[in-house]
Design a protein around this motif. Structure first.
Motif, PDB file in Angstrom:
ATOM      1  N   THR A   1     -24.725  46.158   1.118  1.00 19.93           N
ATOM      2  CA  THR A   1     -24.610  45.646  -0.270  1.00 19.93           C
ATOM      3  C   THR A   1     -25.553  45.095  -1.343  1.00 19.93           C
ATOM      4  O   THR A   1     -26.101  45.457  -2.177  1.00 19.93           O
ATOM      5  CB  THR A   1     -23.300  44.858  -0.541  1.00 19.93           C
TER       6      THR A   1
ATOM      7  N   LEU B   1     -24.451  51.105 -11.869  1.00 24.32           N
ATOM      8  CA  LEU B   1     -23.446  51.692 -10.906  1.00 24.32           C
ATOM      9  C   LEU B   1     -23.005  50.450  -9.840  1.00 24.32           C
ATOM     10  O   LEU B   1     -22.357  51.055  -9.101  1.00 24.32           O
ATOM     11  CB  LEU B   1     -23.969  52.724 -10.215  1.00 24.32           C
ATOM     12  N   THR B   2     -23.792  49.395  -9.782  1.00 22.28           N
ATOM     13  CA  THR B   2     -23.088  48.632  -8.790  1.00 22.28           C
ATOM     14  C   THR B   2     -21.856  48.046  -8.715  1.00 22.28           C
ATOM     15  O   THR B   2     -21.410  47.511  -7.900  1.00 22.28           O
ATOM     16  CB  THR B   2     -24.273  47.131  -8.853  1.00 22.28           C
ATOM     17  N   GLY B   3     -21.375  48.263  -9.947  1.00 21.57           N
ATOM     18  CA  GLY B   3     -19.671  47.655  -9.788  1.00 21.57           C
ATOM     19  C   GLY B   3     -18.964  48.660  -9.166  1.00 21.57           C
ATOM     20  O   GLY B   3     -17.947  48.527  -8.889  1.00 21.57           O
ATOM     21  N   TYR B   4     -19.314  49.864  -8.994  1.00 20.99           N
ATOM     22  CA  TYR B   4     -18.600  50.981  -8.379  1.00 20.99           C
ATOM     23  C   TYR B   4     -18.978  51.067  -6.822  1.00 20.99           C
ATOM     24  O   TYR B   4     -18.252  51.820  -6.151  1.00 20.99           O
ATOM     25  CB  TYR B   4     -18.679  52.166  -9.016  1.00 20.99           C
ATOM     26  N   LEU B   5     -19.831  50.248  -6.483  1.00 17.78           N
ATOM     27  CA  LEU B   5     -20.427  50.247  -4.814  1.00 17.78           C
ATOM     28  C   LEU B   5     -18.911  49.938  -4.051  1.00 17.78           C
ATOM     29  O   LEU B   5     -18.947  50.835  -3.210  1.00 17.78           O
ATOM     30  CB  LEU B   5     -21.262  49.258  -4.682  1.00 17.78           C
ATOM     31  N   ASP B   6     -17.981  49.341  -4.554  1.00 15.69           N
ATOM     32  CA  ASP B   6     -16.895  48.771  -3.422  1.00 15.69           C
ATOM     33  C   ASP B   6     -15.995  50.129  -3.449  1.00 15.69           C
ATOM     34  O   ASP B   6     -15.493  50.476  -2.246  1.00 15.69           O
ATOM     35  CB  ASP B   6     -16.136  47.866  -4.025  1.00 15.69           C
ATOM     36  N   TYR B   7     -16.046  50.933  -4.388  1.00 13.66           N
ATOM     37  CA  TYR B   7     -15.075  52.174  -4.300  1.00 13.66           C
ATOM     38  C   TYR B   7     -15.714  53.064  -3.133  1.00 13.66           C
ATOM     39  O   TYR B   7     -15.146  53.930  -2.903  1.00 13.66           O
ATOM     40  CB  TYR B   7     -14.965  52.710  -5.739  1.00 13.66           C
ATOM     41  N   VAL B   8     -17.034  53.159  -2.971  1.00 13.58           N
ATOM     42  CA  VAL B   8     -17.669  54.037  -2.050  1.00 13.58           C
ATOM     43  C   VAL B   8     -17.858  53.191  -0.817  1.00 13.58           C
ATOM     44  O   VAL B   8     -17.732  53.952   0.258  1.00 13.58           O
ATOM     45  CB  VAL B   8     -18.920  54.354  -2.688  1.00 13.58           C
TER      46      VAL B   8
END
Length: 76
Positions: free
Chosen positions: A23, A38-45
């Motif tokens: 991460t 886009l770092t806010g969406y890393l958990d979704y991936v």
């Protein structure tokens, strides 16, 4: 039984390494490229990918264990 403990320890280590190390690397790389939003969406991936890799590991372990048991039983 010792083999199972070693495998579980390896899987837990992989999970911890993925969560702790991947991460921050992705955040730095996305920030340098200019995609820091886009770092806010890393958990979704990352979380579905983590689950997918865990399932692959479990199925491969079961398949390997099943194949070794069949080899032992065929010679009896």
């Amino acid at each position: 039984m010792k083999r199972n403990k070693t495998f579980i320890t390896g899987v837990v280590g992989i999970i911890i390494a993925l969560i702790c190390c991947t991460t921050p690397v992705l955040v730095i790389l996305l920030g340098t490229v200019g995609l820091g939003a886009l770092t806010g969406y890393l958990d979704y991936v990352l979380i579905p990918a983590l689950v997918l890799f865990i399932l692959i590991t479990v199925f491969s372990y079961r398949k390997r264990t099943k194949a070794s048991n069949e080899k032992e039983n065929c010679c009896l």
